[in-house]
Write an enzyme that holds these catalytic residues in place. Structure first.
Site, PDB file in Angstrom:
ATOM      1  N   LYS A   1      -2.886  -2.048  -2.674  1.00  0.00           N
ATOM      2  CA  LYS A   1      -3.897  -1.157  -2.363  1.00  0.00           C
ATOM      3  C   LYS A   1      -3.368   0.336  -2.486  1.00  0.00           C
ATOM      4  CE  LYS A   1      -6.546   0.173   1.898  1.00  0.00           C
ATOM      5  NZ  LYS A   1      -6.947  -0.273   3.041  1.00  0.00           N
TER       6      LYS A   1
ATOM      7  N   GLU B   1       0.742  -1.233  -0.086  1.00  0.00           N
ATOM      8  CA  GLU B   1       0.088   0.091   0.041  1.00  0.00           C
ATOM      9  C   GLU B   1       0.878   1.279   0.026  1.00  0.00           C
ATOM     10  OE1 GLU B   1      -3.632   2.297   2.472  1.00  0.00           O
ATOM     11  OE2 GLU B   1      -2.662   0.653   3.705  1.00  0.00           O
TER      12      GLU B   1
END
Length: 295
Positions: A213, A176
């Site tokens: 993400k 992420e």
């Protein structure tokens, strides 16, 4: 790796609920839920209250496998129980929902327009513990604020270095590298980020697979190459400060990307709601995010 969980995450409809607020973000999450700082006098009481909130969410009749594929948990949540079972066990065996574990230790100070992750001591032990608790994957977050090519390269390299260690331990990492939605150079940051992620993905070997993400991009379908990449299990989107309505609107324009919302998921939930009011609000929220994730 659990193939049943892998196939569920890879192929099924639905989205991932981010329930992993840690020490730094818990007071804000509780405040939005209607629990102010005067309701607890120490960290232990604070974590008890956030666990009550999470328990209320995951045990709700609205929180179902038909719309929710997985949930990202804070380590303390993994180690606590819901209805007498450890949280990952409850989620999988009672709800059919896959668990992910937040493994990062927070962000370093901003430098060159980015915030790398702090070092993650004992990562191998944490991953081993996750495997023992029945967790499927992990999540770790960095932040990008400026279009500094070298700094973004460093963010991605750090993410993939940790990712390979996590894969070696038997879990699937969610990488992420968040782009700040308020960055004046957001689109440029995304261009550099995509290029660097593709380079790292191309270096992965057979059996080394990751999830990504990412912040909802300025240009619709900008991450299509990542969605289609053979080393990517799934691309999920963070809400990043957008309201639920804005997040859903942007998500619907990005085909093949599903939600992994935190604040946008819990928006509108309140400690003082009756069970019926709470379930109704959560059901409406989950349905809207599910619909946007199907586009």
């Amino acid at each position: 790796m659990d193939l049943q969980k892998f196939n569920r995450i890879k192929n099924d409809e639905g989205f991932i609920a981010a329930l992993d607020q840690s020490g730094g973000s818990t007071p804000k999450a509780l405040r939005l839920y209607g629990v102010n700082e005067d309701a607890y006098s120490n960290e232990a009481e604070m974590f008890d209250l956030i666990h009550e909130m999470r328990t209320r969410i995951v045990t709700s009749k609205a929180f179902t496998k038909e719309r929710i594929l997985g949930a990202i948990l804070f380590e303390m949540t993994m180690e606590r129980k819901v209805n007498g079972k450890f949280t990952p066990d409850y989620l999988w065996n009672e709800k059919g929902i896959v668990s992910f574990l937040k493994v990062d230790k927070g962000l370093a100070e901003e430098k060159n327009g980015v915030q790398l992750m702090k070092e993650i001591p004992n990562l191998a032990e944490t991953v081993k513990k996750g495997v023992e608790y029945g967790v499927f994957g992990t999540k770790m977050r960095s932040v990008i604020k400026k279009a500094n090519e070298e700094a973004i390269k460093e963010v991605v390299a750090q993410q993939f270095d940790f990712a390979k260690q996590i894969i070696a331990g038997g879990l699937v990492p969610i990488v992420e590298p968040e782009v700040d939605i308020n960055s004046a150079e957001k689109e440029k940051c995304e261009e550099i980020l995509k290029r660097e992620i593709l380079k790292e993905l191309d270096k992965l070997e057979e059996g080394q697979e990751v999830m990504l993400k990412l912040t909802l991009p300025t240009v619709a379908d900008f991450y299509k190459e990542l969605v289609d990449h053979k080393r990517v299990v799934r691309v999920v989107a963070l809400s990043g400060g957008y309201s639920r309505e804005e997040s859903n609107e942007l998500l619907a324009k990005n085909h093949g990307v599903i939600a992994s919302f935190s604040r946008a998921l819990t928006e509108g939930l309140n400690v003082n709601q009756t069970g019926e009011e709470f379930d109704k609000m959560l059901d409406s929220s989950i349905q809207s995010i599910f619909e946007a994730s199907r586009k």
